[in-house]
Design an enzyme around this catalytic site. Sequence first.
Site: not given
Ligand code: ACO
Length: 321
Positions: A278, A111, A248
């Site tokens: 993204n 990215c 980004h």
């Molecule tokens: N729909 C519903 N539930 C979901 C989904 C979904 N799509 N995905 C995960 N869950 C669930 C998980 O299974 C988990 O359930 P559990 O508690 O029963 O185990 C719960 O939601 C929480 O999961 P987490 O992974 O802890 O969710 P989090 O609040 O961390 O959000 C996210 C996930 C949005 C990816 C967050 O970690 C984030 O924003 N990370 C940044 C990473 C990012 O933006 N990456 C993009 C690419 S990287 C880049 O571009 C550089």
Amino acid sequence: MTARIAGIGAYVPERIVTNDDLAKVVETNNEWIFSRTGIRERHISTGEGTKDLATEAARRALSAAEVDPKELDLIILGTSSPDCNFPSDACSVQAALGAVNAVAFDISAACAGFIFAMNIVQGFFMAGVYRTALIIGAETLSKVTDWSDRSTCVLFGDGAGAAVLKSCESGGIVDMMMGADGTKGSALSCTSRTFGNFLTKTVPKMGFMSMDGQEVFRFAVRKVPESVEILLKKNRISKQEIKYYVLHQANERIIEAAARRLNEPIEKFPMSIAKYGNTSTASIPLLLNEMQKQRMLSAGDKLMLSGFGAGMTWGAVLLEW
Ligand code: ACO
């Protein structure tokens, strides 16, 4: 000499996939996706490859800059989802455009790819090697997405953005920086193919992306303000002088957290993540293109661009529009 953006262009595949569409494929819902990421929909290719999206975005950037492809000295294409291992997608774009005088190559910085490409061009221009360059960020991440993994498949979209850069005496890029930390590579990765040959009697398999979302979140929220502050301090520019921070588009919450850490109003952080998701290395030029269309940019505006991604990699560019 310095690099100035002379024209910008973007292209996304026609097909829009909403959060509700994804809820039919994996166990998720619009509320979960939107509240955690800011994404409402994304464009997904049904046939066009990375080089097709890249070529169209490039044509639009060249037209906006009123530059003939034959004037180009250099084409750099940033991507994490190339159509081919070789030839590079940049060479395919060169052929499609008829940019017969340009050297062309791909770079892989996830990215942060568009920011890295800008840094490379600036280096060539400062050294007086080249004068006219085309940089492209293009992705069809849909082909390396595991569509049964709800934790990643809701995040990404396909698209391309491009910019024509011209060498000039002043204005344009004021300063830039890049960084990498390979020890954190496993936080976000995608194997191209697993190992295998006649000796091991195994057949290589396709790899898909995997991500430790919270690790990436923490990394981005730390690195974006850090790199912005470095460039501001080094160039003795106050935050008040920055008109927009063009980050980004990984996640709305990351952008909001970066704005809070920088103690800057969220209005200075334009976003397009709601409609594109993204798009990795395409997200910054896609956003610049939207801002240009909405007449948000005027000559002389100071912008801070900042990208971060797998590697881990990060970088920033301070420029005058
Ligand atoms: N729909 C519903 N539930 C979901 C989904 C979904 N799509 N995905 C995960 N869950 C669930 C998980 O299974 C988990 O359930 P559990 O508690 O029963 O185990 C719960 O939601 C929480 O999961 P987490 O992974 O802890 O969710 P989090 O609040 O961390 O959000 C996210 C996930 C949005 C990816 C967050 O970690 C984030 O924003 N990370 C940044 C990473 C990012 O933006 N990456 C993009 C690419 S990287 C880049 O571009 C550089």
